[in-house]
Write a protein that holds these residues in place. Sequence first.
Motif, PDB file in Angstrom:
ATOM      1  N   LEU A  61     -16.203  -0.996   2.094  1.00 18.68           N
ATOM      2  CA  LEU A  61     -15.111  -1.360   2.997  1.00 18.68           C
ATOM      3  C   LEU A  61     -13.825  -0.583   2.731  1.00 18.68           C
ATOM      4  O   LEU A  61     -12.837  -0.755   3.449  1.00 18.68           O
ATOM      5  N   ASN A  62     -13.829   0.252   1.672  1.00 20.03           N
ATOM      6  CA  ASN A  62     -12.665   1.065   1.314  1.00 20.03           C
ATOM      7  C   ASN A  62     -11.422   0.181   1.098  1.00 20.03           C
ATOM      8  O   ASN A  62     -10.383   0.337   1.745  1.00 20.03           O
ATOM      9  N   CYS A  63     -11.568  -0.757   0.149  1.00 15.24           N
ATOM     10  CA  CYS A  63     -10.490  -1.683  -0.189  1.00 15.24           C
ATOM     11  C   CYS A  63     -10.557  -1.978  -1.680  1.00 15.24           C
ATOM     12  O   CYS A  63     -11.537  -1.623  -2.341  1.00 15.24           O
ATOM     13  N   CYS A  64      -9.528  -2.639  -2.208  1.00 13.60           N
ATOM     14  CA  CYS A  64      -9.488  -2.945  -3.642  1.00 13.60           C
ATOM     15  C   CYS A  64      -8.956  -4.356  -3.867  1.00 13.60           C
ATOM     16  O   CYS A  64      -7.985  -4.762  -3.218  1.00 13.60           O
ATOM     17  N   GLY A  65      -9.570  -5.068  -4.808  1.00 10.80           N
ATOM     18  CA  GLY A  65      -9.146  -6.422  -5.109  1.00 10.80           C
ATOM     19  C   GLY A  65      -9.514  -7.390  -3.999  1.00 10.80           C
ATOM     20  O   GLY A  65      -9.944  -6.977  -2.920  1.00 10.80           O
ATOM     21  N   PHE A  66      -9.360  -8.678  -4.274  1.00 13.86           N
ATOM     22  CA  PHE A  66      -9.698  -9.663  -3.243  1.00 13.86           C
ATOM     23  C   PHE A  66      -8.487 -10.019  -2.388  1.00 13.86           C
ATOM     24  O   PHE A  66      -8.464  -9.750  -1.186  1.00 13.86           O
ATOM     25  N   LYS A  67      -7.443 -10.573  -3.024  1.00 10.16           N
ATOM     26  CA  LYS A  67      -6.243 -10.946  -2.263  1.00 10.16           C
ATOM     27  C   LYS A  67      -5.058 -10.042  -2.554  1.00 10.16           C
ATOM     28  O   LYS A  67      -4.073 -10.061  -1.824  1.00 10.16           O
ATOM     29  N   VAL A 122      -4.012  -5.992  -4.582  1.00  9.01           N
ATOM     30  CA  VAL A 122      -4.473  -4.761  -5.230  1.00  9.01           C
ATOM     31  C   VAL A 122      -3.794  -4.639  -6.591  1.00  9.01           C
ATOM     32  O   VAL A 122      -2.561  -4.684  -6.682  1.00  9.01           O
ATOM     33  N   ASP A 123      -4.605  -4.488  -7.628  1.00 10.42           N
ATOM     34  CA  ASP A 123      -4.085  -4.297  -8.986  1.00 10.42           C
ATOM     35  C   ASP A 123      -4.139  -2.809  -9.317  1.00 10.42           C
ATOM     36  O   ASP A 123      -5.225  -2.243  -9.477  1.00 10.42           O
ATOM     37  N   PRO A 124      -2.973  -2.140  -9.421  1.00 11.11           N
ATOM     38  CA  PRO A 124      -2.976  -0.688  -9.675  1.00 11.11           C
ATOM     39  C   PRO A 124      -3.527  -0.315 -11.050  1.00 11.11           C
ATOM     40  O   PRO A 124      -3.920   0.829 -11.270  1.00 11.11           O
ATOM     41  N   ASN A 125      -3.559  -1.284 -11.971  1.00  7.43           N
ATOM     42  CA  ASN A 125      -4.064  -0.999 -13.315  1.00  7.43           C
ATOM     43  C   ASN A 125      -5.570  -1.229 -13.448  1.00  7.43           C
ATOM     44  O   ASN A 125      -6.154  -0.894 -14.486  1.00  7.43           O
ATOM     45  N   ALA A 126      -6.186  -1.801 -12.423  1.00  4.68           N
ATOM     46  CA  ALA A 126      -7.628  -2.056 -12.455  1.00  4.68           C
ATOM     47  C   ALA A 126      -8.392  -0.825 -11.967  1.00  4.68           C
ATOM     48  O   ALA A 126      -7.809   0.107 -11.407  1.00  4.68           O
ATOM     49  N   CYS A 158     -11.210   0.858  -9.472  1.00  8.62           N
ATOM     50  CA  CYS A 158     -11.699   0.612  -8.113  1.00  8.62           C
ATOM     51  C   CYS A 158     -12.422   1.861  -7.630  1.00  8.62           C
ATOM     52  O   CYS A 158     -11.939   2.988  -7.822  1.00  8.62           O
ATOM     53  N   ASP A 159     -13.602   1.659  -6.999  1.00 11.23           N
ATOM     54  CA  ASP A 159     -14.415   2.783  -6.528  1.00 11.23           C
ATOM     55  C   ASP A 159     -14.096   3.223  -5.107  1.00 11.23           C
ATOM     56  O   ASP A 159     -14.736   4.128  -4.576  1.00 11.23           O
ATOM     57  N   ALA A 160     -13.121   2.576  -4.482  1.00 12.93           N
ATOM     58  CA  ALA A 160     -12.785   2.920  -3.099  1.00 12.93           C
ATOM     59  C   ALA A 160     -12.128   4.296  -3.014  1.00 12.93           C
ATOM     60  O   ALA A 160     -11.411   4.724  -3.924  1.00 12.93           O
ATOM     61  N   ALA A 161     -12.367   4.976  -1.905  1.00 14.27           N
ATOM     62  CA  ALA A 161     -11.805   6.322  -1.719  1.00 14.27           C
ATOM     63  C   ALA A 161     -10.294   6.293  -1.588  1.00 14.27           C
ATOM     64  O   ALA A 161      -9.611   7.282  -1.872  1.00 14.27           O
ATOM     65  N   CYS A 162      -9.731   5.146  -1.179  1.00 12.39           N
ATOM     66  CA  CYS A 162      -8.291   5.058  -0.973  1.00 12.39           C
ATOM     67  C   CYS A 162      -7.519   4.810  -2.272  1.00 12.39           C
ATOM     68  O   CYS A 162      -6.286   4.935  -2.291  1.00 12.39           O
ATOM     69  N   PHE A 163      -8.218   4.464  -3.358  1.00 15.09           N
ATOM     70  CA  PHE A 163      -7.530   4.048  -4.584  1.00 15.09           C
ATOM     71  C   PHE A 163      -6.698   5.161  -5.228  1.00 15.09           C
ATOM     72  O   PHE A 163      -5.560   4.914  -5.645  1.00 15.09           O
ATOM     73  N   PRO A 164      -7.185   6.410  -5.312  1.00 14.30           N
ATOM     74  CA  PRO A 164      -6.347   7.475  -5.918  1.00 14.30           C
ATOM     75  C   PRO A 164      -5.051   7.722  -5.160  1.00 14.30           C
ATOM     76  O   PRO A 164      -4.044   8.150  -5.747  1.00 14.30           O
ATOM     77  N   ASN A 165      -5.067   7.430  -3.870  1.00 16.33           N
ATOM     78  CA  ASN A 165      -3.863   7.644  -3.045  1.00 16.33           C
ATOM     79  C   ASN A 165      -2.941   6.419  -2.999  1.00 16.33           C
ATOM     80  O   ASN A 165      -1.892   6.465  -2.340  1.00 16.33           O
ATOM     81  N   LEU A 181      -5.855  -1.553   0.803  1.00 17.52           N
ATOM     82  CA  LEU A 181      -5.504  -2.927   1.175  1.00 17.52           C
ATOM     83  C   LEU A 181      -6.470  -3.882   0.482  1.00 17.52           C
ATOM     84  O   LEU A 181      -7.570  -3.489   0.101  1.00 17.52           O
ATOM     85  N   PRO A 182      -6.082  -5.158   0.307  1.00 19.88           N
ATOM     86  CA  PRO A 182      -7.008  -6.129  -0.288  1.00 19.88           C
ATOM     87  C   PRO A 182      -8.262  -6.309   0.569  1.00 19.88           C
ATOM     88  O   PRO A 182      -8.229  -6.135   1.791  1.00 19.88           O
ATOM     89  N   CYS A 183      -9.350  -6.688  -0.083  1.00 18.11           N
ATOM     90  CA  CYS A 183     -10.632  -6.809   0.621  1.00 18.11           C
ATOM     91  C   CYS A 183     -10.780  -8.116   1.391  1.00 18.11           C
ATOM     92  O   CYS A 183     -11.628  -8.210   2.280  1.00 18.11           O
ATOM     93  N   ALA A 184      -9.998  -9.136   1.036  1.00 15.80           N
ATOM     94  CA  ALA A 184     -10.181 -10.458   1.643  1.00 15.80           C
ATOM     95  C   ALA A 184     -10.094 -10.407   3.168  1.00 15.80           C
ATOM     96  O   ALA A 184     -10.933 -10.986   3.863  1.00 15.80           O
ATOM     97  N   GLY A 185      -9.080  -9.718   3.685  1.00 13.30           N
ATOM     98  CA  GLY A 185      -8.895  -9.645   5.130  1.00 13.30           C
ATOM     99  C   GLY A 185     -10.061  -8.969   5.823  1.00 13.30           C
ATOM    100  O   GLY A 185     -10.528  -9.436   6.874  1.00 13.30           O
ATOM    101  N   LYS A 186     -10.555  -7.868   5.238  1.00  7.38           N
ATOM    102  CA  LYS A 186     -11.660  -7.134   5.851  1.00  7.38           C
ATOM    103  C   LYS A 186     -12.954  -7.933   5.803  1.00  7.38           C
ATOM    104  O   LYS A 186     -13.751  -7.901   6.752  1.00  7.38           O
TER     105      LYS A 186
END
Length: 203
Positions: free
Chosen positions: A126-132, A134-138, A140-147, A151-156
Motif C-alpha cells: 500500500l506504500n504507507c508506514c505505521g498504522f495511525k 509514521v515513526d521516522p525512526n522505525a 519501513c519497506d515502503a517506497a515512500c519512506f526514504p523521501n 502516510l499512515p496505513c490505517a486510512g488506506k
Amino acid sequence: MGCAGFTCSKHSLCALNILYVMVSLLMIGIAAWGKWFGLVSSFQVVGGIISVGVFLFFVALAGLIGAMKHHQVLLFFYMIILFMVFIVQFSVSSACLAINREQQDHLLEVGWNNSQSTQRDVEKSLNCCGFKQVDPNATCDAACFPNHSCLPCAGKIQEHAGEVLHFVGGIGLFFSFTEIVGVWLTYRYRNQKDPRANPSAFL
C-alpha cells in the motif's frame, strides 16, 4: 420424476464434493503461489489458508468416496462434520456482514500489532508506514519512506476493509448454504436403497 431417486441424489452429492475439492485445491494453490512470489511473507497466514484447504479437501474426499460407495459410516461422519463447518462458517460470515466501523478499526489494529510480517506486507503493497502515525525512526519497506512522504496505513486499509469484509461475508454465506444442502442430500441419500443391491437388504 425430479431429483428424488437414488442415482440423482448420488450424482448431486458427488458434484457438490467435486466443487469442494476444486475450491480446496484453489485455496492451497493461491496460498502457495502468494508465498512463492513473495506477495505474502507471513507463514501464519499461508499456513492457515493451506490448513483450511487441506481440511476441506479431506472432508470433500470423504464425502465423495462415501457417495460413490454408498458407505453409511463415511456418510454419517461427513454429514456431522459438514454440519459443524456450516455452523462455524455461517456465524463468521454473519459477523463479517454485521461488524460496525468501531469494531472493524479495533480488529484491524489488533491484527496489525500481532504480526510484524503482515505489517511489512501491507506497508510494501500500500506504500504507507505505521498504522495511525509514521515513526521516522522505525524501519519501513515502503517506497515512500526514504523521501519522508509516507502516510499512515490505517486510512488506506479502512478504505477497502469494509468492502472486503462484506465480500468475504457474502461468499462465506453462500458456501454455508451449499453446506446445509450437502447435509440434507447426505441425510436423504443415506436412507435410500441402492437399486442394484439385494432388494431384501435393509439400509
